[in-house]
Design an enzyme around this catalytic site. Sequence first.
Site, PDB file in Angstrom:
ATOM      1  CB  SER A 106       4.474 -53.854  16.283  1.00 32.93           C
ATOM      2  OG  SER A 106       4.466 -53.346  17.609  1.00 32.93           O
ATOM      3  CE1 TYR A 130      10.017 -52.161  22.167  1.00 32.58           C
ATOM      4  CE2 TYR A 130       7.710 -52.562  21.711  1.00 32.58           C
ATOM      5  CZ  TYR A 130       8.853 -51.822  21.510  1.00 32.58           C
ATOM      6  OH  TYR A 130       8.840 -50.758  20.664  1.00 32.58           O
ATOM      7  CB  THR A 156      12.688 -53.762  19.998  1.00 33.74           C
ATOM      8  OG1 THR A 156      12.109 -54.125  18.741  1.00 33.74           O
ATOM      9  CG2 THR A 156      12.911 -52.261  20.032  1.00 33.74           C
ATOM     10  CE  LYS A 228      12.941 -51.953  14.539  1.00 37.41           C
ATOM     11  NZ  LYS A 228      12.543 -50.950  15.530  1.00 37.41           N
ATOM     12  CG  HIS A 252      12.380 -47.149  18.073  1.00 35.19           C
ATOM     13  ND1 HIS A 252      12.436 -48.370  18.697  1.00 35.19           N
ATOM     14  CD2 HIS A 252      11.069 -46.814  18.084  1.00 35.19           C
ATOM     15  CE1 HIS A 252      11.219 -48.739  19.065  1.00 35.19           C
ATOM     16  NE2 HIS A 252      10.368 -47.819  18.695  1.00 35.19           N
TER      17      HIS A 252
HETATM   18  C1  LIG Z   1       4.484 -45.106  14.625  1.00 38.10           C
HETATM   19  C2  LIG Z   1       5.678 -45.962  14.882  1.00 38.10           C
HETATM   20  C3  LIG Z   1       5.546 -47.060  15.727  1.00 38.10           C
HETATM   21  C4  LIG Z   1       6.638 -47.888  15.957  1.00 38.10           C
HETATM   22  N1  LIG Z   1       6.472 -49.012  16.720  1.00 38.10           N
HETATM   23  C5  LIG Z   1       7.508 -49.840  16.902  1.00 38.10           C
HETATM   24  C6  LIG Z   1       7.331 -51.034  17.627  1.00 38.10           C
HETATM   25  O1  LIG Z   1       6.250 -51.364  18.089  1.00 38.10           O
HETATM   26  N2  LIG Z   1       8.416 -51.825  17.799  1.00 38.10           N
HETATM   27  C7  LIG Z   1       9.651 -51.514  17.285  1.00 38.10           C
HETATM   28  O2  LIG Z   1      10.607 -52.255  17.468  1.00 38.10           O
HETATM   29  N3  LIG Z   1       9.828 -50.389  16.565  1.00 38.10           N
HETATM   30  C8  LIG Z   1       8.790 -49.562  16.355  1.00 38.10           C
HETATM   31  N4  LIG Z   1       8.973 -48.442  15.597  1.00 38.10           N
HETATM   32  C9  LIG Z   1      10.255 -48.190  14.927  1.00 38.10           C
HETATM   33  C10 LIG Z   1      10.260 -48.829  13.520  1.00 38.10           C
HETATM   34  O3  LIG Z   1      10.335 -50.223  13.622  1.00 38.10           O
HETATM   35  C11 LIG Z   1      11.447 -48.390  12.669  1.00 38.10           C
HETATM   36  O4  LIG Z   1      12.632 -48.565  13.377  1.00 38.10           O
HETATM   37  C12 LIG Z   1      11.351 -46.940  12.151  1.00 38.10           C
HETATM   38  O5  LIG Z   1      10.021 -46.564  11.941  1.00 38.10           O
HETATM   39  C13 LIG Z   1      12.122 -46.828  10.850  1.00 38.10           C
HETATM   40  O6  LIG Z   1      12.133 -45.503  10.411  1.00 38.10           O
HETATM   41  P1  LIG Z   1      11.173 -44.908   9.251  1.00 38.10           P
HETATM   42  O7  LIG Z   1       9.851 -44.725   9.895  1.00 38.10           O
HETATM   43  O8  LIG Z   1      11.870 -43.627   8.929  1.00 38.10           O
HETATM   44  O9  LIG Z   1      11.163 -45.873   8.100  1.00 38.10           O
HETATM   45  C14 LIG Z   1       7.898 -47.595  15.362  1.00 38.10           C
HETATM   46  C15 LIG Z   1       8.015 -46.483  14.530  1.00 38.10           C
HETATM   47  C16 LIG Z   1       6.925 -45.683  14.272  1.00 38.10           C
HETATM   48  C17 LIG Z   1       7.087 -44.510  13.343  1.00 38.10           C
HETATM   49  C1  LIG Z   2       4.648 -48.423  26.068  1.00 39.66           C
HETATM   50  C2  LIG Z   2       5.568 -48.259  24.892  1.00 39.66           C
HETATM   51  C3  LIG Z   2       4.799 -48.058  23.629  1.00 39.66           C
HETATM   52  C4  LIG Z   2       5.702 -48.121  22.447  1.00 39.66           C
HETATM   53  C5  LIG Z   2       4.860 -48.062  21.222  1.00 39.66           C
HETATM   54  C6  LIG Z   2       5.515 -48.543  19.999  1.00 39.66           C
HETATM   55  C7  LIG Z   2       6.788 -47.891  19.653  1.00 39.66           C
HETATM   56  O1  LIG Z   2       7.806 -48.519  19.738  1.00 39.66           O
HETATM   57  C8  LIG Z   2       6.848 -46.534  19.162  1.00 39.66           C
HETATM   58  O2  LIG Z   2       7.941 -46.092  18.765  1.00 39.66           O
HETATM   59  O3  LIG Z   2       5.839 -45.820  19.138  1.00 39.66           O
END
Ligand SMILES: Cc1cc2nc3c(=O)[nH]c(=O)nc-3n(C[C@H](O)[C@H](O)[C@H](O)COP(=O)(O)O)c2cc1C
Ligand SMILES: CCCCCCC(=O)C(=O)O
Length: 357
Positions: A106, A130, A156, A228, A252
């Site tokens: 990430s 991003y 993303t 994504k 997401h």
């Molecule tokens: C705590 C958390 C942080 C995340 N941070 C990002 C991120 O920084 N960038 C991003 O593209 N997706 C982020 N996501 C989405 C994940 O990449 C992914 O799409 C999602 O977690 C998949 O679902 P699952 O948790 O049910 O496996 C985040 C998801 C979670 C739960």
């Molecule tokens: C300022 C945006 C923070 C996003 C943090 C990462 C993310 O994608 C998430 O779902 O949490």
Amino acid sequence: MAMVCLTDFEEYAKEHLSKATWDYYAAGADECCTRDDNLLAYKRIRLRPRVLRDVSVSDTRTTVQGTEMSFPVGIAPTAFHCLAWQEGEIATARATEALNTCYITSTYSTCSVEEIVAAAPNGYRWFQLYMYRDRKLSEQLVHRVEALGYKALVFTVDVPYTGKRRNDIRNQFRLPRHLKVKNFEGEFQQETSVPEEYGIPGNTLDPSISWKDIYWLQSITHLPIIVKGILTKEDAELAVEHGVQGIIVSNHGGRQLDGGPASIDALVEIVDVVAGRIEIYVDGGIRTGSDVLKALALGAKYVFIGRPAVWGLAYKGEEGVREVLQILNDEFRLSMALAGCRNVAEINRNLVQFSKL
Ligand SMILES: Cc1cc2nc3c(=O)[nH]c(=O)nc-3n(C[C@H](O)[C@H](O)[C@H](O)COP(=O)(O)O)c2cc1C
Ligand SMILES: CCCCCCC(=O)C(=O)O
């Protein structure tokens, strides 16, 4: 404590993480309908097993973007791994390197991309990007990760604004002061007057991003671009027309638009319209080996897990992430064999039916 399935790690993480951290990882947007449907949708799908097919030898290997992986499960980008385990993303990187599978780092990692590569130099990694209002920030990151040997950019596209996650608001969740978004140390200083989100200066992501930003990315990098956050055949077609190399079908983890489809439900129309022109991956709600089998049967080339990786970290750092991946791989191998498939090439849509329940 013997961990048998991914929900064991979930229970452990819920018990051992602080409430605010647990709530942040678990969060879905608004009423969490889409987050919860990501899991329920897999349960609506039934398998049509074939028998008497000599499954004494099974092979879970596959490829992504031409590179061989041990099994078709990688780590989706999730922010702030140091909240779950002190070594954070370094532990995640080591686990994925050891098991030869893809780790999408990430942008909001709490270890820098340089630290991650130094800790696991032979790992196969993509970098999640991003788009910032200040394009120079995005561009510098792209050049850094390209020079470090990251193999693709994951752009993303479903966060023009951060979704409304009720518990994060109630908890006033923010990154603790001892942790930093390490890829940006010093970079956001000029933004300090803007209200923060999660301890990150707010107002930095660009909500005006559009398809022309794909062309901009292509103009500054030779890396493959994976988009994504696609959920419709219309956007999938546009992604192909704009020359990207892959799509991650994703909502997401249900953290952005509540009321959108479960990602596995969106997969089929996207696979059909893309018709093999680029690789399609999926994330969201994958918790068992039979979920992986169903996703591959519906046309995903590879799947990613988000929350289960941070549960693994919370349990035992690198070892915990390895266990999560190993359990999923073992379950996948078993489901594949019980369904009559010897390798991933034998998995196809004939293997699934949608339950009428
Ligand atoms: C705590 C958390 C942080 C995340 N941070 C990002 C991120 O920084 N960038 C991003 O593209 N997706 C982020 N996501 C989405 C994940 O990449 C992914 O799409 C999602 O977690 C998949 O679902 P699952 O948790 O049910 O496996 C985040 C998801 C979670 C739960
Ligand atoms: C300022 C945006 C923070 C996003 C943090 C990462 C993310 O994608 C998430 O779902 O949490």
